[in-house]
Every structure is written in structure tokens, then in C-alpha cells.
Write an enzyme that holds these catalytic residues in place. Sequence first.
Site, PDB file in Angstrom:
ATOM      1  N   PRO A  12      10.105 133.870  13.239  1.00  0.00           N
ATOM      2  CG  PRO A  12      12.167 132.551  13.182  1.00  0.00           C
ATOM      3  CD  PRO A  12      11.723 134.120  13.272  1.00  0.00           C
ATOM      4  CG  ASN A  13       8.861 128.554  15.204  1.00  0.00           C
ATOM      5  OD1 ASN A  13       8.604 127.694  14.704  1.00  0.00           O
ATOM      6  ND2 ASN A  13      10.269 128.790  15.457  1.00  0.00           N
ATOM      7  NE  ARG A  20       8.018 128.583  20.032  1.00  0.00           N
ATOM      8  CZ  ARG A  20       8.799 129.702  19.818  1.00  0.00           C
ATOM      9  NH1 ARG A  20       8.446 131.122  19.724  1.00  0.00           N
ATOM     10  NH2 ARG A  20      10.190 129.602  19.963  1.00  0.00           N
ATOM     11  CE1 TYR A  25       9.443 132.481  23.790  1.00  0.00           C
ATOM     12  CE2 TYR A  25       8.629 130.189  23.409  1.00  0.00           C
ATOM     13  CZ  TYR A  25       9.895 131.384  23.569  1.00  0.00           C
ATOM     14  OH  TYR A  25      10.914 130.891  23.160  1.00  0.00           O
ATOM     15  CG  ASN A  77      10.376 138.514  19.467  1.00  0.00           C
ATOM     16  OD1 ASN A  77      11.207 137.939  19.347  1.00  0.00           O
ATOM     17  ND2 ASN A  77       9.451 137.940  20.453  1.00  0.00           N
ATOM     18  CB  ALA A  80      15.258 131.302  16.400  1.00  0.00           C
ATOM     19  CD  GLU A 101      17.347 142.456  20.550  1.00  0.00           C
ATOM     20  OE1 GLU A 101      18.054 143.238  20.492  1.00  0.00           O
ATOM     21  OE2 GLU A 101      17.484 141.224  20.879  1.00  0.00           O
ATOM     22  CG  HIS A 103      14.096 138.744  22.978  1.00  0.00           C
ATOM     23  ND1 HIS A 103      14.146 138.219  21.911  1.00  0.00           N
ATOM     24  CD2 HIS A 103      15.018 139.776  22.823  1.00  0.00           C
ATOM     25  CE1 HIS A 103      14.996 138.537  21.221  1.00  0.00           C
ATOM     26  NE2 HIS A 103      15.553 139.495  21.749  1.00  0.00           N
ATOM     27  NE  ARG A 110      14.022 130.295  27.030  1.00  0.00           N
ATOM     28  CZ  ARG A 110      13.467 130.073  25.955  1.00  0.00           C
ATOM     29  NH1 ARG A 110      13.089 131.461  25.418  1.00  0.00           N
ATOM     30  NH2 ARG A 110      12.863 129.132  25.160  1.00  0.00           N
TER      31      ARG A 110
HETATM   32  C1  DQA Z   1      12.128 134.758  22.002  1.00  0.00           C
HETATM   33  C2  DQA Z   1      13.338 134.305  22.420  1.00  0.00           C
HETATM   34  C3  DQA Z   1      14.099 133.460  21.114  1.00  0.00           C
HETATM   35  O1  DQA Z   1      15.347 132.910  21.993  1.00  0.00           O
HETATM   36  C4  DQA Z   1      13.341 132.292  20.975  1.00  0.00           C
HETATM   37  O2  DQA Z   1      13.928 131.628  19.752  1.00  0.00           O
HETATM   38  C5  DQA Z   1      11.987 132.757  20.382  1.00  0.00           C
HETATM   39  C6  DQA Z   1      11.139 133.874  21.125  1.00  0.00           C
HETATM   40  C7  DQA Z   1      11.164 135.353  23.047  1.00  0.00           C
HETATM   41  O3  DQA Z   1      10.346 136.308  22.594  1.00  0.00           O
HETATM   42  O4  DQA Z   1      11.442 135.244  24.290  1.00  0.00           O
HETATM   43  O5  DQA Z   1      11.416 132.184  19.435  1.00  0.00           O
HETATM   44  O6  DQA Z   1      12.601 135.952  20.893  1.00  0.00           O
END
Ligand code: DQA
Length: 147
Positions: A12-13, A20, A25, A77, A80, A101, A103, A110
Site C-alpha cells: 500500500p501507498n 509521497r 522515499y 515490499n 505498512a 523483502e 524496504h 525510524r
Molecule cells: C516501507 C517502510 C514501511 O514502514 C512503510 O509503511 C512503507 C514503505 C519502505 O519501503 O521503506 O510504506 O516498506
Amino acid sequence: MSQSKITVLHGPNLNLLGTRQPEIYGYETLDDVNNALREKAVIAGWDVNCLQSNHEGELIDAIHAARTDGTQAIIINPAAYTHTSVAILDALNAFEGKVIEVHISNVHKRESFRHHSYVSLRADGVIAGLGTQGYQAALEAIIKSAT
Ligand code: DQA
């Protein structure tokens, strides 16, 4: 002979990448990320199938599909859902290939709620904090380990 295949899943997002919180990011869009992966993969003879979803169930369905569609490895990825989703962990546990995985940010630098990952209980490798380059690193690792 069937082509080697990687499924790339974005949670998501991540459709908002580039606009964003770019200070966290970066400015690359999701299309930039996916196109760079496809370009690199095709040279090595791999097919890349990318999906982004804001819906947990859709990501789970895609992981189920990867069990039988010839996918050798998943780059995920979970965004959240990393920190909340036992259901995504369970789905990945039912997938037999490699799981990396990724990120974009260094989640360990964080908020403390980002320090725990359900997906890491299954992942063969975890990359965090390399920006969108982390996806490329994951792809390289998969290709190298298969050759
Ligand atoms: C994320 C880190 C997560 O904590 C966050 O909710 C994201 C992006 C990252 O790529 O750094 O949406 O996965």
C-alpha cells in the site's frame, strides 16, 4: 523451456512513489522502479511480473498465483503490511521459491513500530535503506543465486 520468472509485489501507498514523502522515499516513481527491474532482468533472460496493491487480499492472491505460475522468486515490499500482516506471512510460507523483502527506507532508523517485520520470518534476504536501488540489489541476488 519455460522462462525464469520473478514476481515483484509492492504494498500500500507505493503507487505514490515519487510524490509521497520524497525526503524518505525519493523521487523515482513506481514505473521507474518496475521498468529498471524489467530492463535488467531481460538481459539475464528473466521475466518480471510486477503488481502494486493497496489491498492485503490482492497481495495474498498474487502470492498464491506465484505458487503455480512458474515464479522462482518473489521480491516484496509489503510497505505498512510488513508490520501487521500475519496473512501475508502465511501466504509467503506457502510459496516454495526464494523471497527477498525490500524496504526503500531504513525501517530500523525510524519509529519503533517499523522495527518488527512479520515477513522477515520467511524472507531469505532483507534489504532496507538503499532507496529504490534496493530492488535492483534484490534482483541481482536472485539472478546470481540461480546461475
Ligand atoms: C516501507 C517502510 C514501511 O514502514 C512503510 O509503511 C512503507 C514503505 C519502505 O519501503 O521503506 O510504506 O516498506
